[in-house]
Design an enzyme around this catalytic site. Structure first.
Site, PDB file in Angstrom:
ATOM      1  N   GLU A  51     129.994  69.624 -49.389  1.00 41.61           N
ATOM      2  CA  GLU A  51     129.836  71.010 -49.867  1.00 41.61           C
ATOM      3  C   GLU A  51     128.437  71.217 -50.461  1.00 41.61           C
ATOM      4  OE1 GLU A  51     133.543  70.867 -52.178  1.00 41.61           O
ATOM      5  OE2 GLU A  51     134.106  72.724 -51.165  1.00 41.61           O
TER       6      GLU A  51
ATOM      7  N   GLU B 214     139.466  66.828 -48.138  1.00 46.43           N
ATOM      8  CA  GLU B 214     140.352  67.182 -49.257  1.00 46.43           C
ATOM      9  C   GLU B 214     141.831  67.221 -48.898  1.00 46.43           C
ATOM     10  OE1 GLU B 214     137.403  68.504 -48.656  1.00 46.43           O
ATOM     11  OE2 GLU B 214     136.329  68.848 -50.530  1.00 46.43           O
TER      12      GLU B 214
HETATM   13  N1  COA Z   1     135.077  59.115 -56.958  1.00 49.05           N
HETATM   14  C1  COA Z   1     134.961  58.073 -57.804  1.00 49.05           C
HETATM   15  N2  COA Z   1     134.531  56.865 -57.435  1.00 49.05           N
HETATM   16  C2  COA Z   1     134.214  56.704 -56.137  1.00 49.05           C
HETATM   17  C3  COA Z   1     134.303  57.742 -55.201  1.00 49.05           C
HETATM   18  C4  COA Z   1     134.765  58.996 -55.661  1.00 49.05           C
HETATM   19  N3  COA Z   1     134.843  60.058 -54.856  1.00 49.05           N
HETATM   20  N4  COA Z   1     133.923  57.272 -54.012  1.00 49.05           N
HETATM   21  C5  COA Z   1     133.586  55.977 -54.191  1.00 49.05           C
HETATM   22  N5  COA Z   1     133.768  55.644 -55.471  1.00 49.05           N
HETATM   23  C6  COA Z   1     133.517  54.347 -56.099  1.00 49.05           C
HETATM   24  C7  COA Z   1     134.467  53.280 -55.550  1.00 49.05           C
HETATM   25  O1  COA Z   1     135.728  53.343 -56.185  1.00 49.05           O
HETATM   26  C8  COA Z   1     133.692  52.027 -55.879  1.00 49.05           C
HETATM   27  O2  COA Z   1     133.848  51.734 -57.245  1.00 49.05           O
HETATM   28  P1  COA Z   1     134.320  50.251 -57.721  1.00 49.05           P
HETATM   29  O3  COA Z   1     133.161  49.379 -57.299  1.00 49.05           O
HETATM   30  O4  COA Z   1     134.447  50.400 -59.185  1.00 49.05           O
HETATM   31  O5  COA Z   1     135.569  49.957 -56.982  1.00 49.05           O
HETATM   32  C9  COA Z   1     132.247  52.459 -55.674  1.00 49.05           C
HETATM   33  O6  COA Z   1     132.242  53.880 -55.732  1.00 49.05           O
HETATM   34  C10 COA Z   1     131.679  52.072 -54.317  1.00 49.05           C
HETATM   35  O7  COA Z   1     132.606  52.521 -53.338  1.00 49.05           O
HETATM   36  P2  COA Z   1     133.089  51.576 -52.137  1.00 49.05           P
HETATM   37  O8  COA Z   1     134.261  52.227 -51.498  1.00 49.05           O
HETATM   38  O9  COA Z   1     133.265  50.178 -52.620  1.00 49.05           O
HETATM   39  O10 COA Z   1     131.804  51.619 -51.223  1.00 49.05           O
HETATM   40  P3  COA Z   1     131.698  51.736 -49.660  1.00 49.05           P
HETATM   41  O11 COA Z   1     130.249  51.757 -49.347  1.00 49.05           O
HETATM   42  O12 COA Z   1     132.568  50.728 -48.993  1.00 49.05           O
HETATM   43  O13 COA Z   1     132.327  53.184 -49.306  1.00 49.05           O
HETATM   44  C11 COA Z   1     132.656  55.552 -49.424  1.00 49.05           C
HETATM   45  C12 COA Z   1     131.742  54.368 -49.787  1.00 49.05           C
HETATM   46  C13 COA Z   1     132.029  56.802 -50.028  1.00 49.05           C
HETATM   47  C14 COA Z   1     132.730  55.685 -47.904  1.00 49.05           C
HETATM   48  C15 COA Z   1     134.080  55.311 -49.961  1.00 49.05           C
HETATM   49  O14 COA Z   1     133.970  54.897 -51.325  1.00 49.05           O
HETATM   50  C16 COA Z   1     134.982  56.501 -49.931  1.00 49.05           C
HETATM   51  O15 COA Z   1     135.553  56.794 -48.884  1.00 49.05           O
HETATM   52  N6  COA Z   1     135.167  57.184 -51.080  1.00 49.05           N
HETATM   53  C17 COA Z   1     136.082  58.289 -51.212  1.00 49.05           C
HETATM   54  C18 COA Z   1     135.468  59.555 -50.682  1.00 49.05           C
HETATM   55  C19 COA Z   1     136.397  60.716 -50.854  1.00 49.05           C
HETATM   56  O16 COA Z   1     137.528  60.722 -50.401  1.00 49.05           O
HETATM   57  N7  COA Z   1     135.901  61.730 -51.570  1.00 49.05           N
HETATM   58  C20 COA Z   1     136.660  62.842 -51.992  1.00 49.05           C
HETATM   59  C21 COA Z   1     136.643  63.898 -51.031  1.00 49.05           C
HETATM   60  S1  COA Z   1     137.676  65.194 -51.555  1.00 49.05           S
END
Ligand code: COA
Length: 269
Positions: free
Chosen positions: A123, A143
């Site tokens: 967004e 979402e």
């Molecule tokens: N809110 C809070 N923390 C988040 C986050 C979010 N939206 N997205 C990632 N993090 C945190 C993870 O929990 C992790 O923290 P930790 O080390 O304490 O466990 C850290 O960021 C790194 O994330 P990680 O998943 O280990 O890294 P990655 O490179 O493998 O993947 C993403 C990165 C962004 C692809 C993956 O974290 C992800 O899919 N996140 C969720 C995205 C999402 O659904 N957003 C909301 C949309 S509505």
């Protein structure tokens, strides 16, 4: 060159090179997820840039990107877990204020999507004027997979940036797509090797910086405000915006430079 980092916690870095500002989201340990503090820091960064413009700074474009592997993983879901519905509404208000400030920023804002841009992260990119992506980036309005809907403009801005069909495909499935698909869907203007993204974004900003800043600002306003109007009203708005530049020194300089076969020196007045 000047660099300032948000005093609160180093959450946002702002570096100015020439007439281009580089705003970098700096929360790599949390995939640059939008906590309340980060949203406030970003809003402050854009407000300070807008304030500088009012005081006469020669700012012509902004590049927004993220530190580390992600552009922005959306709302901070860990923080969200601790919020009541009322607090969530308050947060969405703050998030929308940020998105609107980016969208209405009086100079073009380029999103350089260096990695994952999900939910609020996409967004934020959609609130920018131009998006380019690293070939390793992935985007999505995911979402519905969390049982909610995009709440910071995603349902509306994706439909306007791309189309209603694209918005429905991405938002109703919540699926993540790679940069190349985002390009095919018209969401990003270019996909470049990750190692080149910063340079390509800076070059794009430099292209904008070569143009008359008043003209660029007037064109942005005509496009954005006109999009919500019936055609006749939108054309009248275009004429109003044209009038603003017709009376400017920059317009005379542009014509003089063409006649004299040289590059124009625009002053923004
Ligand atoms: N809110 C809070 N923390 C988040 C986050 C979010 N939206 N997205 C990632 N993090 C945190 C993870 O929990 C992790 O923290 P930790 O080390 O304490 O466990 C850290 O960021 C790194 O994330 P990680 O998943 O280990 O890294 P990655 O490179 O493998 O993947 C993403 C990165 C962004 C692809 C993956 O974290 C992800 O899919 N996140 C969720 C995205 C999402 O659904 N957003 C909301 C949309 S509505």
């Amino acid at each position: 060159m000047s660099t300032t980092t948000d005093a609160a916690a180093g959450l946002v870095a702002v570096e100015t090179r020439g007439s281009v500002a580089f705003v970098t989201i700096n929360r790599p340990d949390a995939a640059n997820a939008l906590s309340k503090a980060l949203v406030a820091a970003l809003e402050r960064a854009f407000a300070e840039l807008a304030g500088g413009l009012k005081r006469g700074d020669d700012l012509r474009a902004v590049v927004l990107t993220g530190t580390g592997k992600a552009f922005c993983a959306g709302a901070d879901l860990k923080e969200r877990l601790t919020m009541s519905p009322e607090q969530t509404w308050g947060f969405l208000d703050e998030l929308n204020r940020l998105m609107n400030a980016v969208a209405a920023f009086p100079r073009p804002v380029i999103a350089a999507i260096n990695g994952a841009a999900f939910g609020g992260g996409l967004e934020l990119a959609l609130a920018c004027d131009i998006r380019i992506a690293a070939d390793t980036a992935e985007i999505g309005l995911t979402e519905v997979r969390l049982g909610v809907i995009p709440g910071a403009g995603g349902t509306q801005r994706l439909a306007r940036v791309a189309s209603v069909a694209v918005a429905k495909e991405l938002i109703l499935t919540g699926m993540r797509v790679r940069a190349q698909r985002a390009y095919a869907l018209g969401i990003v203007a270019d996909v470049v090797p990750a190692a080149n993204l910063a340079d390509v974004a800076a070059k794009l900003a430099d292209e904008i910086a070569m143009a008359g800043p008043l003209a660029v600002a007037a064109a942005k306003r005509a496009i954005d405000e006109g999009a919500a109007l019936p055609l006749a009203d939108a054309l009248a708005l275009e004429a109003v915006c044209y009038e603003e530049v017709l009376a400017s020194d920059d317009r005379n300089e542009g014509l003089a430079a063409f006649a004299e076969k040289r590059l124009p020196t625009f002053k923004g007045r």
